[in-house]
Design a protein around this motif. Structure first.
Motif, PDB file in Angstrom:
ATOM      1  N   VAL A   4     -16.394   2.554   0.305  1.00 21.32           N
ATOM      2  CA  VAL A   4     -15.088   2.145   0.821  1.00 21.32           C
ATOM      3  C   VAL A   4     -15.259   1.746   2.282  1.00 21.32           C
ATOM      4  O   VAL A   4     -16.132   2.249   2.987  1.00 21.32           O
ATOM      5  CB  VAL A   4     -14.044   3.276   0.704  1.00 21.32           C
ATOM      6  CG1 VAL A   4     -13.760   3.598  -0.755  1.00 21.32           C
ATOM      7  CG2 VAL A   4     -14.502   4.522   1.447  1.00 21.32           C
ATOM      8  N   ARG A   8      -8.850   0.581   6.442  1.00 23.48           N
ATOM      9  CA  ARG A   8      -8.241   0.067   5.206  1.00 23.48           C
ATOM     10  C   ARG A   8      -6.730   0.171   5.278  1.00 23.48           C
ATOM     11  O   ARG A   8      -6.186   1.091   5.904  1.00 23.48           O
ATOM     12  CB  ARG A   8      -8.764   0.896   4.024  1.00 23.48           C
ATOM     13  CG  ARG A   8      -8.607   0.255   2.667  1.00 23.48           C
ATOM     14  CD  ARG A   8      -9.294   1.097   1.624  1.00 23.48           C
ATOM     15  NE  ARG A   8      -9.396   0.411   0.346  1.00 23.48           N
ATOM     16  CZ  ARG A   8      -9.901   0.963  -0.758  1.00 23.48           C
ATOM     17  NH1 ARG A   8     -10.361   2.209  -0.726  1.00 23.48           N
ATOM     18  NH2 ARG A   8      -9.958   0.273  -1.881  1.00 23.48           N
ATOM     19  N   GLU A  15     -12.974   2.661  -4.996  1.00 22.06           N
ATOM     20  CA  GLU A  15     -14.208   2.139  -4.435  1.00 22.06           C
ATOM     21  C   GLU A  15     -14.328   0.625  -4.602  1.00 22.06           C
ATOM     22  O   GLU A  15     -13.777   0.041  -5.529  1.00 22.06           O
ATOM     23  CB  GLU A  15     -15.415   2.822  -5.086  1.00 22.06           C
ATOM     24  CG  GLU A  15     -15.519   4.305  -4.761  1.00 22.06           C
ATOM     25  CD  GLU A  15     -16.846   4.890  -5.195  1.00 22.06           C
ATOM     26  OE1 GLU A  15     -17.614   4.176  -5.875  1.00 22.06           O
ATOM     27  OE2 GLU A  15     -17.128   6.042  -4.848  1.00 22.06           O
ATOM     28  N   TRP A  16     -15.051   0.013  -3.683  1.00 19.37           N
ATOM     29  CA  TRP A  16     -15.358  -1.410  -3.762  1.00 19.37           C
ATOM     30  C   TRP A  16     -16.651  -1.614  -4.555  1.00 19.37           C
ATOM     31  O   TRP A  16     -17.464  -0.700  -4.691  1.00 19.37           O
ATOM     32  CB  TRP A  16     -15.525  -1.999  -2.359  1.00 19.37           C
ATOM     33  CG  TRP A  16     -14.230  -2.161  -1.603  1.00 19.37           C
ATOM     34  CD1 TRP A  16     -13.079  -1.451  -1.777  1.00 19.37           C
ATOM     35  CD2 TRP A  16     -13.988  -3.085  -0.540  1.00 19.37           C
ATOM     36  NE1 TRP A  16     -12.121  -1.871  -0.896  1.00 19.37           N
ATOM     37  CE2 TRP A  16     -12.650  -2.884  -0.116  1.00 19.37           C
ATOM     38  CE3 TRP A  16     -14.745  -4.056   0.088  1.00 19.37           C
ATOM     39  CZ2 TRP A  16     -12.076  -3.620   0.911  1.00 19.37           C
ATOM     40  CZ3 TRP A  16     -14.174  -4.802   1.120  1.00 19.37           C
ATOM     41  CH2 TRP A  16     -12.847  -4.582   1.515  1.00 19.37           C
ATOM     42  N   SER A 163     -18.878  -7.635  -0.824  1.00 20.33           N
ATOM     43  CA  SER A 163     -18.173  -6.514  -1.445  1.00 20.33           C
ATOM     44  C   SER A 163     -16.856  -7.008  -2.014  1.00 20.33           C
ATOM     45  O   SER A 163     -16.204  -7.891  -1.458  1.00 20.33           O
ATOM     46  CB  SER A 163     -17.917  -5.413  -0.418  1.00 20.33           C
ATOM     47  OG  SER A 163     -19.138  -4.904   0.065  1.00 20.33           O
ATOM     48  N   THR A 165     -13.042  -6.053  -4.080  1.00 18.97           N
ATOM     49  CA  THR A 165     -12.002  -5.087  -4.412  1.00 18.97           C
ATOM     50  C   THR A 165     -10.950  -5.800  -5.255  1.00 18.97           C
ATOM     51  O   THR A 165     -11.171  -6.933  -5.712  1.00 18.97           O
ATOM     52  CB  THR A 165     -11.396  -4.493  -3.127  1.00 18.97           C
ATOM     53  OG1 THR A 165     -10.405  -3.516  -3.477  1.00 18.97           O
ATOM     54  CG2 THR A 165     -10.771  -5.561  -2.267  1.00 18.97           C
ATOM     55  N   THR A 166      -9.805  -5.171  -5.462  1.00 17.08           N
ATOM     56  CA  THR A 166      -8.769  -5.776  -6.285  1.00 17.08           C
ATOM     57  C   THR A 166      -8.246  -7.056  -5.642  1.00 17.08           C
ATOM     58  O   THR A 166      -8.334  -7.252  -4.425  1.00 17.08           O
ATOM     59  CB  THR A 166      -7.598  -4.813  -6.481  1.00 17.08           C
ATOM     60  OG1 THR A 166      -7.003  -4.544  -5.213  1.00 17.08           O
ATOM     61  CG2 THR A 166      -8.064  -3.506  -7.120  1.00 17.08           C
ATOM     62  N   GLU A 169      -5.709  -6.371  -2.829  1.00 16.59           N
ATOM     63  CA  GLU A 169      -6.284  -5.946  -1.552  1.00 16.59           C
ATOM     64  C   GLU A 169      -7.001  -7.111  -0.872  1.00 16.59           C
ATOM     65  O   GLU A 169      -6.944  -7.268   0.344  1.00 16.59           O
ATOM     66  CB  GLU A 169      -7.233  -4.765  -1.743  1.00 16.59           C
ATOM     67  CG  GLU A 169      -7.683  -4.167  -0.408  1.00 16.59           C
ATOM     68  CD  GLU A 169      -8.427  -2.851  -0.551  1.00 16.59           C
ATOM     69  OE1 GLU A 169      -8.645  -2.182   0.488  1.00 16.59           O
ATOM     70  OE2 GLU A 169      -8.802  -2.484  -1.688  1.00 16.59           O
ATOM     71  N   GLN A 170      -7.665  -7.946  -1.666  1.00 11.89           N
ATOM     72  CA  GLN A 170      -8.294  -9.138  -1.103  1.00 11.89           C
ATOM     73  C   GLN A 170      -7.265 -10.007  -0.391  1.00 11.89           C
ATOM     74  O   GLN A 170      -7.482 -10.469   0.736  1.00 11.89           O
ATOM     75  CB  GLN A 170      -8.950  -9.959  -2.222  1.00 11.89           C
ATOM     76  CG  GLN A 170     -10.197  -9.374  -2.823  1.00 11.89           C
ATOM     77  CD  GLN A 170     -10.782 -10.290  -3.893  1.00 11.89           C
ATOM     78  OE1 GLN A 170     -10.824 -11.500  -3.721  1.00 11.89           O
ATOM     79  NE2 GLN A 170     -11.214  -9.707  -5.000  1.00 11.89           N
TER      80      GLN A 170
END
Length: 407
Positions: A4, A8, A15-16, A163, A165-166, A169-170
């Protein structure tokens, strides 16, 4: 160890994942140069992007080329589309990357720029900001033999890891960096506007091309500027360092010319040095790989020592340090003098003929007008420096966030 980021948005957890660029793209490929190269560029038509147009985080169209619709049609496979990521893959700018804006006209790209087109599960601004982060830049460095940034091939690009993520979140991170980039862009424009304003004023406030008065003057000054020989104003200094000045007094002419005086630092010095007093002028009188002869700098730092490669000139009487600091930066005034006074004394040496130089003439106002002009530009330079520091701070802020918000 959890994968992570250190920093954030609070609404996200989990987790990424680590992904190779090749796993998240539908295209990785560069453009090409049209047959005929530069000769086929036009003043209008289809935008043709080159490496100088790809800055870190921004697509610049300040120096853009164009090609015809016919040439573009023959290069359909290298057209760029909105949301494509562009990455410079050769030359000094290797590793620079930006996104093509969502609202963008048709364009093509040359062979020095790679097109990275993501699949729908990845936000281009999110990925691009990772590419310009230190993590991916270190990967780019690792691909270069001996640490020299010479070129990237497509397999190396596909193998670079980012990396993930969802999507939500991106998008949140991408939107956040877009706001920062907008602030950087606005601050950059402010700095450039001030620099252009100064450049315009210098062209108007100093006589040019044989004029005896400038086009723009402060109220109250009406006398013609006087044509004076440089030998009436200056004399060459040969004041050797007797040991009174040590390493802490070393004056780097290069740094004085290119950087803010506050950034000048000590350096190693040898025994062949001359004393340079406050207000003295140093001249780059030798052609070298690092410098082009013909550059003057006024010492506004303080007394110290300078390399013997830099002839020093000292004013004979009262004068405005700040006026001369600007006057000697104007190519139209000094360039003709340089061309007359540089003599060749060997294959790799071009030196200033001191006596010939001092016999040249320049138009100068009286001391009161010198001070008025010098003080004005000194204030303007301080404003430019202040705005440049704000821009530097924004870039450093973003750099720190890139390290904290990605893993």
């Amino acid at each position: 160890m959890k994968k992570v980021p250190n920093l954030r948005f609070k609404e996200f957890s989990g987790e990424w994942e680590s992904k190779k660029i090749g796993e998240i793209t539908i295209k990785v490929g560069s453009g090409k140069t049209p047959k005929g190269g530069n000769s086929v560029y036009t003043n209008k038509g289809i935008i043709f992007l080159r490496s100088q147009n790809v800055l870190n985080g921004k697509l610049s169209l300040n120096d853009v080329a164009y090609i015809t619709e016919e040439i573009n049609s023959s290069m359909k496979s290298t057209e760029v589309y909105p949301d494509d990521i562009l990455l410079n893959i050769t030359g000094a700018s290797i590793g620079r990357s930006c996104c093509v804006p969502k609202k963008f006209d048709k364009a093509n790209v040359n062979q020095h720029v790679c097109i990275i087109r993501l699949d729908s599960n990845y936000n281009p601004n999110f990925v691009m900001n990772q590419i310009i982060s230190s993590k991916v830049q270190k990967q780019i460095d690792s691909f270069q033999a001996g640490g020299n940034r010479e070129g990237l091939n497509f397999e190396q690009i596909k193998g670079m890891r980012i990396s993930s993520t969802t999507v939500k979140e991106q998008e949140k991170i991408a939107a956040f960096f877009s706001l920062i980039d907008k602030k950087i862009e606005l601050q950059t424009e402010k700095v450039e506007e001030l620099k252009n304003y100064k450049k315009g004023l210098m062209q108007k406030m100093f006589p040019r091309n044989g004029e005896t008065v400038p086009k723009l003057r402060f109220a109250g000054f009406t006398n013609d500027w006087e044509k004076r020989k440089l030998e009436d104003e200056f004399y060459k200094v040969n004041e050797r360092n007797d040991g009174s000045f040590g390493k802490e007094h070393w004056i780097s002419v290069a740094k004085m010319y290119f950087q803010d005086p506050e950034k000048v630092q000590s350096n190693n010095i040898d025994t062949r040095t001359y004393v340079m007093r406050y207000g003295d002028i140093a001249f780059e009188g030798n052609k070298s790989k690092s410098f082009k002869y013909g550059r003057f700098v006024v010492n506004d730092i303080g007394d110290g020592v300078v390399s013997e490669l830099f002839p020093i000139y000292r004013h004979k009487k009262s004068y405005s340090n700040d006026f001369w600091k600007r006057a000697i930066q104007i190519d139209s005034i000094m360039a003709p003098i340089f061309s007359k006074c540089i003599t060749s004394s060997g294959v790799s040496s071009n030196k200033l003929d001191d006596k010939h130089f001092l016999r040249q003439s320049i138009f100068v106002p009286d001391i009161e007008e010198q001070h008025k002009i010098g003080d004005y530009f000194k204030t303007l330079d301080k404003l430019i420096t202040l705005q440049q520091r704000k821009l530097d701070a924004l870039n450093e802020y973003k750099k720190g966030l890139l390290q904290q918000m990605f893993i």
